[in-house]
Design a protein around this motif. Structure first.
Motif, PDB file in Angstrom:
ATOM      1  N   SER A  82       0.578  -0.986  -0.287  1.00  0.00           N
ATOM      2  CA  SER A  82       0.236  -0.169   0.486  1.00  0.00           C
ATOM      3  C   SER A  82       0.730   0.970  -0.033  1.00  0.00           C
ATOM      4  N   LEU A  83       0.471   1.970  -0.912  1.00  0.00           N
ATOM      5  CA  LEU A  83       0.835   3.763  -0.799  1.00  0.00           C
ATOM      6  C   LEU A  83      -0.028   4.353  -0.053  1.00  0.00           C
ATOM      7  N   THR A  84       0.439   5.772   0.615  1.00  0.00           N
ATOM      8  CA  THR A  84      -0.671   6.927   1.365  1.00  0.00           C
ATOM      9  C   THR A  84       0.601   8.042   0.875  1.00  0.00           C
ATOM     10  N   ILE A  85      -0.160   9.044  -0.222  1.00  0.00           N
ATOM     11  CA  ILE A  85      -0.154  10.260  -0.570  1.00  0.00           C
ATOM     12  C   ILE A  85      -0.589  11.118  -0.334  1.00  0.00           C
ATOM     13  N   GLN A  86      -0.045  12.091   0.722  1.00  0.00           N
ATOM     14  CA  GLN A  86       0.021  13.584   0.982  1.00  0.00           C
ATOM     15  C   GLN A  86      -0.670  14.582   0.131  1.00  0.00           C
ATOM     16  N   CYS A  87      -1.117  15.731   0.272  1.00  0.00           N
ATOM     17  CA  CYS A  87      -1.505  16.286  -0.565  1.00  0.00           C
ATOM     18  C   CYS A  87      -2.068  17.455   1.279  1.00  0.00           C
ATOM     19  N   GLN A  88      -0.778  18.386   0.890  1.00  0.00           N
ATOM     20  CA  GLN A  88      -0.945  19.752   1.194  1.00  0.00           C
ATOM     21  C   GLN A  88      -1.458  21.274   0.651  1.00  0.00           C
ATOM     22  N   VAL A  89      -2.397  22.497   0.633  1.00  0.00           N
ATOM     23  CA  VAL A  89      -2.575  23.044   0.467  1.00  0.00           C
ATOM     24  C   VAL A  89      -2.120  24.554   1.083  1.00  0.00           C
ATOM     25  N   ASP A  90      -1.789  25.383   0.552  1.00  0.00           N
ATOM     26  CA  ASP A  90      -1.424  26.735   1.366  1.00  0.00           C
ATOM     27  C   ASP A  90      -2.359  27.634   2.200  1.00  0.00           C
ATOM     28  N   SER A  91      -3.858  26.779   2.258  1.00  0.00           N
ATOM     29  CA  SER A  91      -4.632  27.565   2.491  1.00  0.00           C
ATOM     30  C   SER A  91      -5.381  27.048   2.485  1.00  0.00           C
ATOM     31  N   GLN A  92      -6.546  27.235   3.841  1.00  0.00           N
ATOM     32  CA  GLN A  92      -8.175  26.891   3.671  1.00  0.00           C
ATOM     33  C   GLN A  92      -8.903  26.620   2.839  1.00  0.00           C
ATOM     34  N   VAL A  93      -9.323  25.095   2.855  1.00  0.00           N
ATOM     35  CA  VAL A  93     -10.336  24.889   1.638  1.00  0.00           C
ATOM     36  C   VAL A  93     -11.512  23.938   2.355  1.00  0.00           C
ATOM     37  N   THR A  94     -12.739  23.843   1.771  1.00  0.00           N
ATOM     38  CA  THR A  94     -13.641  22.693   2.328  1.00  0.00           C
ATOM     39  C   THR A  94     -13.207  21.733   1.131  1.00  0.00           C
ATOM     40  N   MET A  95     -13.319  22.081  -0.178  1.00  0.00           N
ATOM     41  CA  MET A  95     -14.119  20.563  -0.758  1.00  0.00           C
ATOM     42  C   MET A  95     -12.180  20.597  -1.832  1.00  0.00           C
ATOM     43  N   MET A  96     -11.975  19.523  -1.345  1.00  0.00           N
ATOM     44  CA  MET A  96     -10.825  18.249  -1.839  1.00  0.00           C
ATOM     45  C   MET A  96     -10.947  17.359  -2.448  1.00  0.00           C
ATOM     46  N   PHE A  97     -10.391  17.284  -3.771  1.00  0.00           N
ATOM     47  CA  PHE A  97     -10.796  15.801  -4.705  1.00  0.00           C
ATOM     48  C   PHE A  97      -9.360  15.377  -5.067  1.00  0.00           C
ATOM     49  N   ILE A 102     -11.860  10.126  -8.080  1.00  0.00           N
ATOM     50  CA  ILE A 102     -11.706   8.690  -7.438  1.00  0.00           C
ATOM     51  C   ILE A 102     -13.174   9.367  -6.553  1.00  0.00           C
ATOM     52  N   ALA A 103     -12.382  10.396  -6.061  1.00  0.00           N
ATOM     53  CA  ALA A 103     -13.987  10.985  -4.600  1.00  0.00           C
ATOM     54  C   ALA A 103     -13.848  12.037  -4.222  1.00  0.00           C
ATOM     55  N   THR A 104     -14.610  12.587  -3.311  1.00  0.00           N
ATOM     56  CA  THR A 104     -14.204  14.350  -2.949  1.00  0.00           C
ATOM     57  C   THR A 104     -14.437  14.524  -1.521  1.00  0.00           C
ATOM     58  N   ALA A 105     -13.330  15.193  -0.303  1.00  0.00           N
ATOM     59  CA  ALA A 105     -13.713  14.773   0.382  1.00  0.00           C
ATOM     60  C   ALA A 105     -13.222  15.836   1.401  1.00  0.00           C
ATOM     61  N   ASN A 106     -14.589  15.884   1.512  1.00  0.00           N
ATOM     62  CA  ASN A 106     -14.995  17.493   2.682  1.00  0.00           C
ATOM     63  C   ASN A 106     -14.596  17.664   3.915  1.00  0.00           C
ATOM     64  N   GLN A 107     -13.487  17.733   4.859  1.00  0.00           N
ATOM     65  CA  GLN A 107     -13.529  18.091   6.050  1.00  0.00           C
ATOM     66  C   GLN A 107     -14.562  17.686   7.017  1.00  0.00           C
ATOM     67  N   GLY A 108     -14.698  16.675   7.663  1.00  0.00           N
ATOM     68  CA  GLY A 108     -15.258  16.844   8.783  1.00  0.00           C
ATOM     69  C   GLY A 108     -16.402  15.348   8.904  1.00  0.00           C
ATOM     70  N   PRO A 150      -8.290  15.275   7.445  1.00  0.00           N
ATOM     71  CA  PRO A 150      -7.921  16.125   9.115  1.00  0.00           C
ATOM     72  C   PRO A 150      -8.524  16.947   9.312  1.00  0.00           C
ATOM     73  N   ASN A 151      -8.249  17.641   8.544  1.00  0.00           N
ATOM     74  CA  ASN A 151      -8.379  19.341   8.889  1.00  0.00           C
ATOM     75  C   ASN A 151      -8.276  20.111   7.193  1.00  0.00           C
ATOM     76  N   LEU A 152      -8.732  21.633   6.831  1.00  0.00           N
ATOM     77  CA  LEU A 152      -8.527  22.163   6.306  1.00  0.00           C
ATOM     78  C   LEU A 152      -7.492  22.051   4.693  1.00  0.00           C
ATOM     79  N   THR A 153      -6.828  21.816   5.381  1.00  0.00           N
ATOM     80  CA  THR A 153      -4.959  22.122   4.334  1.00  0.00           C
ATOM     81  C   THR A 153      -4.258  20.894   4.270  1.00  0.00           C
ATOM     82  N   PHE A 154      -5.112  19.733   4.242  1.00  0.00           N
ATOM     83  CA  PHE A 154      -4.508  18.078   4.411  1.00  0.00           C
ATOM     84  C   PHE A 154      -5.263  17.193   4.519  1.00  0.00           C
ATOM     85  N   SER A 155      -5.388  16.216   3.684  1.00  0.00           N
ATOM     86  CA  SER A 155      -5.713  15.176   2.887  1.00  0.00           C
ATOM     87  C   SER A 155      -4.660  14.081   2.431  1.00  0.00           C
ATOM     88  N   THR A 156      -5.286  13.106   2.425  1.00  0.00           N
ATOM     89  CA  THR A 156      -4.219  10.979   1.924  1.00  0.00           C
ATOM     90  C   THR A 156      -5.623  10.969   0.937  1.00  0.00           C
TER      91      THR A 156
END
Lengths: 114, 113
Positions: B18-33, B46-52, B71-77
């Motif tokens: 398995s491989l985990t890919i990290q995505c970091q953004v420099d500002s808070q966003v509600t929706m990540m894809f 693949i999927a839409t990831a909303n915080q919470g 886990p928060n508004l600037t990060f997803s895996t």
């Protein structure tokens, strides 16, 4: 349902000649449309977007696109191709509403000959 | 526009791992894809990831295969689980930028042997 069709998988032009990349869309409402570019081994870059304001949209690097509702088209043009324009171009429609995600066309590979 | 980074930029993995890919953004966003781009193909969501909330998966993609955290508004895996050669693709994250616009990360190029 929204969809986009890019009419050419590959377009080849000579440097200095005009570029035309064709895109037709299908949407049950007034769509948001985009063109993205992907250079080899690079990420996706937004070229331009149409969101129901002016029908002629100007983007970066001299590209522009015209939204034609009667023809359901959103073709991308540039008056004079440059070698650096060689890349993959994607026409994209937004699904809109609360879903917010994008639907990509299959892409058009643009080659520019010297 | 947002500045988005992804880690790793590329990886070569063995079948079944398995491989985990990290995505970091420099500002808070509600929706990540998260999108997949198979070799020579266009992008597929693949999927839409909303915080919470739980991620929303598109048809053909399941949580057991592609678990997502937000886990928060600037990060997803995104994890690609129990990999097979068919999973060899570029995986891209994107964030909403207003007016239906999305901005994309540079992508993670995955090769599964």
């Amino acid at each position: 349902a929204q969809s986009v069709t890019q009419l050419d998988s590959h377009v080849s032009v000579s440097e200095g000649t005009p570029v035309l990349l064709r895109c037709n869309y299908s949407s049950s409402y007034s769509p948001s449309l985009f063109w993205y570019v992907q250079h080899p081994n690079k990420g996706l870059q937004l070229l331009l977007k149409y969101t129901s304001a002016a029908t002629l949209v100007k983007g970066i690097n001299g590209f522009e696109a015209e939204f034609k509702k009667s023809e359901t088209s959103f073709h991308l043009t540039k008056p004079s191709a440059h070698m650096s324009d060689a890349a993959e171009y994607f026409c994209v429609v937004s699904r809109g509403g609360s879903q917010g995600n994008l639907i990509f066309g299959k892409g058009t590979k643009l080659s520019v000959k010297p | 526009s947002a500045v988005i980074s992804q880690k790793p930029s590329r990886d070569i993995c063995q079948r079944g791992t398995s491989l985990t890919i990290q995505c970091q953004v420099d500002s808070q966003v509600t929706m990540m894809f998260w999108y997949r781009q198979q070799p020579g193909q266009s992008l597929t969501l693949i999927a839409t990831a909303n915080q919470g909330s739980e991620a929303t998966y598109e048809s053909g993609f399941v949580i057991d295969k592609f678990p997502i955290s937000r886990p928060n508004l600037t990060f997803s895996t995104l994890t690609v689980s129990n990999m097979s050669p068919e999973d060899s693709s570029i995986y891209l994250c994107s964030v909403e930028g207003g007016s239906d616009t999305q901005y994309f990360g540079p992508g993670t190029r995955l090769t599964v042997l």
